[in-house]
Design a protein around this motif. Structure first.
Motif, mmCIF file in Angstrom:
data_model
loop_
_atom_site.group_PDB
_atom_site.id
_atom_site.type_symbol
_atom_site.label_atom_id
_atom_site.label_comp_id
_atom_site.label_asym_id
_atom_site.label_seq_id
_atom_site.Cartn_x
_atom_site.Cartn_y
_atom_site.Cartn_z
ATOM 1 N N ALA A 193 48.717 39.573 46.151
ATOM 2 C CA ALA A 193 48.101 40.904 46.178
ATOM 3 C C ALA A 193 46.676 40.803 46.693
ATOM 4 O O ALA A 193 46.102 39.714 46.806
ATOM 5 N N SER A 194 46.080 41.956 46.965
ATOM 6 C CA SER A 194 44.811 41.982 47.695
ATOM 7 C C SER A 194 43.596 41.689 46.828
ATOM 8 O O SER A 194 42.480 41.684 47.336
ATOM 9 N N GLY A 195 43.748 41.423 45.543
ATOM 10 C CA GLY A 195 42.580 41.227 44.685
ATOM 11 C C GLY A 195 41.697 40.087 45.125
ATOM 12 O O GLY A 195 40.470 40.222 45.190
ATOM 13 N N MET A 196 42.293 38.921 45.443
ATOM 14 C CA MET A 196 41.491 37.773 45.858
ATOM 15 C C MET A 196 40.849 38.018 47.220
ATOM 16 O O MET A 196 39.711 37.585 47.472
ATOM 17 N N ILE A 197 41.578 38.712 48.109
ATOM 18 C CA ILE A 197 41.002 39.048 49.419
ATOM 19 C C ILE A 197 39.753 39.896 49.232
ATOM 20 O O ILE A 197 38.708 39.654 49.846
ATOM 21 N N GLN A 198 39.853 40.896 48.340
ATOM 22 C CA GLN A 198 38.693 41.757 48.085
ATOM 23 C C GLN A 198 37.544 40.966 47.483
ATOM 24 O O GLN A 198 36.368 41.197 47.809
ATOM 25 N N LEU A 199 37.843 40.012 46.575
ATOM 26 C CA LEU A 199 36.788 39.237 45.943
ATOM 27 C C LEU A 199 36.015 38.414 46.973
ATOM 28 O O LEU A 199 34.774 38.442 47.007
ATOM 29 N N ILE A 200 36.734 37.669 47.824
ATOM 30 C CA ILE A 200 36.052 36.838 48.822
ATOM 31 C C ILE A 200 35.281 37.714 49.807
ATOM 32 O O ILE A 200 34.137 37.397 50.179
ATOM 33 N N ASN A 201 35.886 38.826 50.231
ATOM 34 C CA ASN A 201 35.180 39.730 51.144
ATOM 35 C C ASN A 201 33.905 40.264 50.506
ATOM 36 O O ASN A 201 32.860 40.380 51.162
#
Length: 761
Positions: free
Chosen positions: A363-371
């Motif tokens: 899911a996109s949670g980790m993508i959002q965190l790194i971004n």
């Protein structure tokens, strides 16, 4: 004035400085500069040993010059020199428009004038009418945060021509006049004093409005409009008169220059209250709420990477209106919210057996965190991001390096650390299944309309993998004028850059801006008539017209191999990323001796140490001395936050410490004894994260290789002897350069000591 008088002024610098101090004390007793010059002008003219001394002041938004003083030898007749239009055709106008000093051996020589500017002319008839048999001339800009005026000196037919000593002493006079003109402008009125003078508000109203604005967190202009009924146009007139630049109101029909807004977030512009409203990379038109904020104007030059900026003053609310149109909304999601999202996901930790394709289903949670981490680091001006695991049971840490120092950004729960590293590997195209070996990669992300490029390195630690992401500088070169170089160092570099062949080195520790400086030099050399090759690792800055090569050590494509290839590719100028071994250094010297200009870097602590380091590599001292043109050593020093730094009067002990570390004799020789002390201390505010420091500037030492230094290199002289010779040839050490910037209020002594230490100079 006789030739003997010109000779007398060369007796001693200390006598000149003592006389100048006495003159300055008299000037300080006057409220206005014009009557002060009337009182001391003739003494000043005799001290300089000149026939005619003219002082012009910039008026009417800098479009004209007013002659506020004209001092003439009693044997000559004084004419009326009251006002001239600022164009490119007269000497004073040329200096006012270019802000560059001019020295003429013969002001009546058309060829000499055209060599400076094709349209430059000298009014012989006017001088003849006034009875001035003018021959030599000097004109220097008087400048502070903005252009303030021009100092012009004339010698007559029978006088010796002006030389470097005359220019140096005239520059000291300009520094003194700049302080007075700037102080007079500040004392004369405040930004809103015109509305008080014209009766729209009283002085007490202005004080009350300022207090109300501070309480409400609003601008003073907004309070005056809302509570006292003043129009924006009326306030604009007052701002225009004070700042001496045109006022610009909000215009909804204006189209902002997209070429100047590329890769600049609007949130950054809103926070700093400026934006480009016109122009191009040559000359940008900037709207700003405080044109006297010199630190911010310098930052604008650096961010936009433009040659010149033309300023407009505007209301803060109008600047925000310009930025509202088409602005993007920053992501409101906080780190705590993102961690909550991650906790709700079933696959927050990457299992050992997963590969890259499986990870893509997360899911996109980790993508959002790194971004979000990258976006926040970019917003804070970080150069590096460190994602670090910790011992079992404890959270990992994200730290960012801002202005050379690391600071903690946030903690990542331990169960999410592996997934965070895996996400970094994915965007960098690294092998996420390999956790035992270090890996290097590169990536680009587009966040809120801004492209962020990073160099990534992952390393295995005893607690798990660690990642470091370096945010690379913008892909276009900075201008040499924006690198905080002293005028003498800038001229020395440009002299070297115009040589047809030779070796020029920029040295310093990792991250000190060596590549930035070299590309600024290349931007001056980058013309269609020159073929320029570069070999870099990595290629961070690109320029049209250059042939740039990325070395690949994995396939044995080294700097030395690239250099050999360049020599077969018809080069004029070669940039080699680093002379890290004897082979590369030997080929670089060979190239410079066979008709090529070679630029390179080295990791050494000082300019003189660079020579001994290369000789220790086994280079032939005769060939090396013949090839070497100069060495620029540099470091980056943190600057005081322009928003909260606090000026203070230095006590005698602090002044004596600065004199001691600068060198007592050099302190006087370089003109610091007569300068106004503008020391500032760090305070701390929200703008700088409570540190008191924001941004960095470079300090330099420029070693120019002359004949005497070449003789020392030939006989392999020691480090101390090389350093002493360079100092006698005019080199100012990094410590001296740093102290000059401290006295100018840009930084403080503690930051200089962190950069150069106690034993370096």
């Amino acid at each position: 004035m006789l030739q003997g008088e010109r000779a007398d002024k060369r007796l001693a610098d200390h006598a000149f400085l003592a006389e100048l101090k006495a003159i300055y004390k008299v000037i300080r007793q006057f409220e206005r500069i014009a009557p002060a010059l009337d009182a001391v002008g003739d003494v000043l003219r005799k001290l300089l040993g000149v026939r005619v001394l003219l002082v012009y002041q910039c008026v009417e938004k800098g479009s004209t010059l007013d002659a506020i003083y004209c001092g003439v030898d009693p044997q000559a007749n004084a004419g009326d020199e009251s006002r001239v239009l600022v164009t490119a055709t007269s000497l004073a106008d040329h200096v006012a428009s270019t802000q560059r000093a001019v020295v003429l051996a013969d002001a009546t020589d058309s060829e000499e004038l055209r060599s400076i500017h094709p349209e430059l002319r000298f009014d012989r008839r006017s001088c003849a009418t006034q009875g001035w048999p003018v021959r030599s001339a000097i004109a220097l800009p008087i400048k502070g945060a903005i252009p303030l005026g021009v100092l012009q000196l004339f010698g007559f037919d029978e006088d010796p021509p002006f030389d470097a000593l005359d220019l140096k002493r005239a520059a000291l006079i300009c520094q003194m006049l700049a302080r007075e003109l700037s102080d007079a402008r500040q004392k004369e009125r405040g930004p809103f004093d015109q509305v008080v003078e014209e009766g729209y508000v009283s002085e007490q109203d202005l004080v009350d409005a300022a207090a109300h604005a501070q309480q409400q967190g609003a601008s003073l202009a907004k309070v005056l409009m809302e509570c006292y009924g003043l129009s924006a146009a009326r306030i604009g007139q007052s701002l225009e008169r004070y700042y001496r630049v045109p006022y610009m109101a909000y215009d909804p029909k204006l189209t902002l220059p997209s070429s100047l807004l590329t890769n600049i977030s609007r949130s950054y512009l809103r926070k700093n209250l400026w934006l480009p409203v016109g122009g191009d990379r040559s000359t940008a038109v900037i709207l700003i709420d405080d044109p006297f904020d010199h630190q911010r104007v310098r930052e604008i030059h650096s961010v936009l990477n433009v040659q010149h900026c033309t300023l407009r003053v505007g209301l803060p609310e109008d600047i925000l209106l310009f930025l509202r149109d088409g602005s993007t909304t920053d992501a409101p999601t906080g780190f705590d919210d993102l961690f909550s999202v991650l906790a709700s996901q079933s696959r927050a930790v990457l299992p050992e057996s997963e590969d890259e394709d499986d990870y893509g289903a997360e899911a996109s949670g980790m993508i959002q965190l790194i971004n979000r981490i990258i976006a926040e680091a970019d917003r804070l001006g970080a150069s590096d991001i460190h994602i670090e695991p910790s011992r079992e049971g404890e959270p990992g840490t994200v730290r960012i390096r801002v202005d050379g120092l690391c600071r903690r950004l946030l903690e990542i729960p331990q169960e999410h650390c592996s997934a965070a590293i895996a996400r970094v590997k994915v965007i960098s195209r690294l092998n996420i299944a390999e956790r035992r070996l270090p890996q290097d990669g590169k990536c680009k992300l587009k966040l809120a309309g801004r492209t962020v490029e990073m160099r990534v390195a992952t390393l295995p630690t005893v607690y798990g993998e660690s990642a470091v992401m370096r945010l690379l500088t913008p892909g276009t070169p900075m201008q040499l004028e924006n690198l905080s170089l002293s005028l003498a160092n800038q001229r020395a570099i440009m002299t070297i850059a115009t040589q047809p062949h030779g070796l020029f080195l920029v040295v310093g520790p990792t991250g000190s801006g060596k590549t930035t400086t070299l590309h600024a030099v290349l931007s001056k050399l980058n013309v269609p008539e020159r073929k320029i090759w570069t070999a870099e690792d990595p290629v961070e800055i690109t320029q049209d017209g250059l042939q740039q090569v990325q070395v690949q050590s994995k396939i044995n494509f080294t700097f030395a191999m690239a250099m050999r290839a360049f020599l077969r590719a018809d080069p004029d100028v070669i940039l080699i990323g680093e002379m890290r071994d004897r082979e590369t250094a030997n080929i670089g010297i060979e190239a410079s001796l066979t008709g090529h200009l070679v630029l390179s870097t080295l990791h050494t602590n000082s300019a003189a140490e660079t020579i001994t380091r290369l000789l220790d590599l086994g280079l032939d001292p005769i060939n090396f001395s013949d090839a070497l043109l100069g060495v620029l050593a540099q470091r980056l020093m943190r600057t005081l936050c322009a928003k909260c730094k606090q000026p203070y009067e230095a006590d005698e002990a602090e002044k004596q410490r600065l004199r001691h570390f600068y060198g007592e004799d050099a302190f006087v020789e370089h003109g610091l004894e007569t300068r106004e002390w503008e020391l500032c201390r760090a305070v701390g505010c929200t703008e700088c994260g409570g540190t008191g420091y924001k941004g960095r500037l470079a300090i330099h030492e420029m070693l120019v290789c002359g004949s005497r230094l070449r003789n020392l290199i030939n006989r392999r002289a020691g480090l101390d002897e090389l350093r002493d010779r360079a100092a006698k040839d005019g080199m100012r050490t990094m410590r001296q350069d740093g102290i000059e910037k401290i006295v100018s209020g840009y930084s403080d002594y503690s930051q200089l000591m962190q950069v150069v230490g106690v034993g370096l100079g």
